[in-house]
Write a protein that holds these residues in place. Structure first.
Motif, short mmCIF file in Angstrom:
data_model
loop_
_atom_site.label_atom_id
_atom_site.label_comp_id
_atom_site.label_asym_id
_atom_site.label_seq_id
_atom_site.Cartn_x
_atom_site.Cartn_y
_atom_site.Cartn_z
N LEU A 49 123.32 43.54 159.30
CA LEU A 49 122.84 43.49 160.69
C LEU A 49 123.98 43.45 161.69
O LEU A 49 123.84 43.95 162.82
CB LEU A 49 121.95 42.26 160.88
N HIS A 50 125.09 42.86 161.33
CA HIS A 50 126.19 42.67 162.28
C HIS A 50 127.23 43.79 162.23
O HIS A 50 128.25 43.69 162.91
CB HIS A 50 126.87 41.31 162.02
N THR A 51 126.96 44.86 161.48
CA THR A 51 127.93 45.95 161.42
C THR A 51 127.87 46.81 162.67
O THR A 51 126.85 46.92 163.35
CB THR A 51 127.66 46.86 160.20
N THR A 52 128.99 47.47 162.94
CA THR A 52 129.03 48.48 164.00
C THR A 52 128.10 49.62 163.67
O THR A 52 127.40 50.15 164.55
CB THR A 52 130.47 49.00 164.16
N ALA A 53 128.07 50.02 162.40
CA ALA A 53 127.22 51.15 161.99
C ALA A 53 125.75 50.87 162.28
O ALA A 53 125.01 51.78 162.68
CB ALA A 53 127.42 51.44 160.51
N ILE A 103 118.31 46.15 151.54
CA ILE A 103 118.41 47.56 151.17
C ILE A 103 117.84 48.44 152.28
O ILE A 103 118.45 49.46 152.66
CB ILE A 103 117.69 47.83 149.84
N CYS A 104 116.69 48.05 152.81
CA CYS A 104 116.06 48.84 153.87
C CYS A 104 116.95 48.92 155.12
O CYS A 104 117.08 49.99 155.73
CB CYS A 104 114.71 48.25 154.25
N LEU A 105 117.55 47.82 155.50
CA LEU A 105 118.38 47.81 156.70
C LEU A 105 119.64 48.66 156.54
O LEU A 105 120.18 49.18 157.53
CB LEU A 105 118.77 46.38 157.07
N ALA A 106 120.11 48.83 155.31
CA ALA A 106 121.34 49.60 155.08
C ALA A 106 121.08 51.05 154.74
O ALA A 106 122.02 51.86 154.73
CB ALA A 106 122.13 48.95 153.94
N HIS A 107 119.83 51.43 154.46
CA HIS A 107 119.59 52.72 153.82
C HIS A 107 119.97 53.92 154.68
O HIS A 107 120.25 54.99 154.15
CB HIS A 107 118.12 52.83 153.38
N ASP A 108 119.99 53.79 156.01
CA ASP A 108 120.32 54.93 156.88
C ASP A 108 121.61 54.74 157.66
O ASP A 108 121.86 55.48 158.61
CB ASP A 108 119.16 55.19 157.86
N ARG A 140 129.68 54.38 151.49
CA ARG A 140 131.08 54.39 151.94
C ARG A 140 131.28 53.41 153.11
O ARG A 140 132.29 52.72 153.19
CB ARG A 140 131.45 55.82 152.35
N ILE A 141 130.30 53.34 153.98
CA ILE A 141 130.40 52.43 155.13
C ILE A 141 130.47 50.98 154.67
O ILE A 141 131.32 50.21 155.12
CB ILE A 141 129.20 52.64 156.07
N VAL A 142 129.58 50.59 153.76
CA VAL A 142 129.51 49.16 153.39
C VAL A 142 130.58 48.77 152.37
O VAL A 142 130.80 47.57 152.15
CB VAL A 142 128.11 48.79 152.86
N THR A 143 131.25 49.75 151.75
CA THR A 143 132.28 49.42 150.78
C THR A 143 133.69 49.75 151.25
O THR A 143 134.67 49.29 150.64
CB THR A 143 132.05 50.16 149.45
N HIS A 144 133.81 50.54 152.35
CA HIS A 144 135.14 50.99 152.73
C HIS A 144 135.38 51.00 154.25
O HIS A 144 136.42 50.51 154.71
CB HIS A 144 135.37 52.40 152.17
N LEU A 145 134.45 51.55 155.01
CA LEU A 145 134.74 51.82 156.42
C LEU A 145 134.62 50.61 157.32
O LEU A 145 135.38 50.47 158.29
CB LEU A 145 133.83 52.94 156.94
N GLU A 146 133.65 49.73 157.07
CA GLU A 146 133.56 48.52 157.88
C GLU A 146 134.70 47.58 157.52
O GLU A 146 134.89 47.24 156.35
CB GLU A 146 132.21 47.83 157.66
N ARG A 147 135.48 47.16 158.51
CA ARG A 147 136.63 46.28 158.28
C ARG A 147 136.40 44.98 159.03
O ARG A 147 136.68 44.87 160.22
CB ARG A 147 137.92 46.95 158.76
N ARG A 148 135.90 43.96 158.32
CA ARG A 148 135.56 42.69 158.96
C ARG A 148 136.16 41.48 158.27
O ARG A 148 136.01 40.36 158.75
CB ARG A 148 134.03 42.55 159.05
N TYR A 149 136.79 41.71 157.15
CA TYR A 149 137.32 40.59 156.36
C TYR A 149 138.76 40.90 155.97
O TYR A 149 139.08 42.03 155.56
CB TYR A 149 136.47 40.36 155.11
N PRO A 150 139.65 39.92 156.07
CA PRO A 150 141.05 40.17 155.72
C PRO A 150 141.27 40.36 154.22
O PRO A 150 142.25 40.98 153.81
CB PRO A 150 141.78 38.92 156.23
N GLU A 151 140.34 39.83 153.41
CA GLU A 151 140.56 39.84 151.95
C GLU A 151 140.16 41.16 151.29
O GLU A 151 140.60 41.46 150.19
CB GLU A 151 139.77 38.71 151.28
#
Length: 383
Positions: A49-53, A103-108, A140-151
């Motif tokens: 919910l809090h992603t830019t995407a 899953i529904c919130l991320a699907h698109d 790709r967005i949820v595993t690579h492109l969103e950058r919200r954590y330093p770790e």
């Protein structure tokens, strides 16, 4: 105060044997301490919910480009409707609502601007560079492109949410599925997300088509589903109004949701799966319409394809969208110094200019893509 352990214990009490318990998740790629009062799947939902995407979905096309008006569905409103329908089905079947919702919130998330026209254009432009497909882009967005954590990069979502995402309406031979047991089906929660998506867009595309007057009520005469809907609300086909449209679409959703729940329950009663893994290993999906309802839905979807998705007005919008995205792509590839500094830096870091440019365009809203096209190609008084 209810702690995470309390919520996990509650899941054990209320979920059916085939429902996915959050405490039995296969976990995250990067280990993290558990939250004090949120389960793993609730935490995933909140991260999405809090992603830019996710916010960008507000200005991305479902069927009608945002310039067509404020009252038609966007990718964001579609996503919210899918999540609501998914939770309703999950609750009735005794499976994990939080997992379904995540899953529904991320699907698109991976849909580019201008809907399926944008997806087809980017896939064509990227044909020699790995192609483009919105499910793969969501992953790709949820595993690579969103950058919200330093770790780590991405959101570090649980295995079950990622599995539901990569197996969302996808033939199970895509490279990204290799890490998610491609020979197995998703959980019942993942299957619910698939059906909720189909159900939602079928109903609300019909609604938007009628509202835009691209579809007339008389065009639907003779369709089995349409005739059933008319009978169910006692309408004789005369004096069509917004109120009648609301009643028809509401009834359409209700009939489809009830059928999915009833038909799925019958399959579950016959199969008697005792765990999520037994659902995964079943040779066929367990969530879905009855045969009779599936035939009605297929007929309605075929009608929507002919009369809405291929309507001259929609096709003209799509053709414009294709020209805009192709022009942007060519301009950035030919002269990447036109791109923002942070995008140029990604090209240097990752060494794949085509994929980075594709990521940048796919992340655009309809409105931003139109504005960027004007900035690049229209003569103004500030040249």
């Amino acid at each position: 105060m209810r702690t995470r352990r309390d919520l996990e214990a509650l899941e054990d009490q209320i979920l059916a044997p085939y429902g996915q318990r959050s405490r039995l998740s296969r976990g995250r790629r990067y280990p993290e301490p558990e939250h004090a009062y949120r389960t793993a799947f609730q935490r995933d939902r909140d991260r999405i919910l809090h992603t830019t995407a996710f916010r960008r979905l507000k200005h991305k096309t479902q069927v009608f480009i945002v310039t067509e008006g404020d009252y038609y569905r966007t990718r964001l409103t579609h996503t919210l409707e899918v999540a609501q329908i998914g939770r309703t089905i999950a609750r009735a079947l005794g499976v994990n609502e939080d997992l379904v919702e995540a899953i529904c919130l991320a699907h698109d998330l991976g849909h580019p601007p201008f809907g399926h026209a944008g997806e087809q254009t980017l896939d064509r432009l990227m044909r020699e560079h790995g192609g483009f497909e919105h499910n793969a882009q969501s992953y790709r967005i949820v595993t690579h492109l969103e950058r919200r954590y330093p770790e780590f990069r991405g959101l570090n979502l649980t295995y079950e949410v990622l599995e539901g995402l990569v197996k969302h309406e996808t033939e199970y031979d895509h490279p990204m599925i290799r890490d998610f047991e491609p020979h197995r089906r998703p959980t019942l929660e993942g299957q619910i997300a698939n059906v909720a998506d189909e159900l939602a867009y079928t109903a609300h595309d019909l609604d938007d088509g009628l509202r835009a007057a691209l579809i007339r009520p008389e065009d639907l005469e003779g369709l089995a589903f349409w005739e059933e809907l008319k009978r169910s609300i006692g309408w004789d086909g005369r004096g069509f109004s917004d109120l009648i449209r609301y009643r028809l679409v509401r009834r359409l959703i209700g009939l489809m949701v009830t059928d999915v729940i009833t038909a799925t329950d019958q399959r579950l009663q016959a199969v008697q799966p005792r765990s999520p893994d037994e659902v995964r290993d079943h040779p066929h999906p367990l969530v879905g319409f009855s045969d009779e309802m599936a035939a009605k839905v297929r007929e309605l979807k075929a009608f929507l394809y002919r009369r809405l998705y291929r309507h001259p007005h929609v096709v003209r919008m799509q053709a414009k969208a294709e020209r805009i995205l192709e022009a942007l792509f060519r301009a950035y590839i030919q002269e990447p110094e036109q791109l923002p500094y942070w995008v140029q830096e990604r090209i240097r870091e990752e060494g794949d200019m085509h994929r980075v440019v594709c990521d940048y365009i796919a992340g655009m809203t309809d409105r931003f893509a139109l504005e960027e096209y004007r900035r690049l190609y229209e003569v103004t008084d500030v040249l």
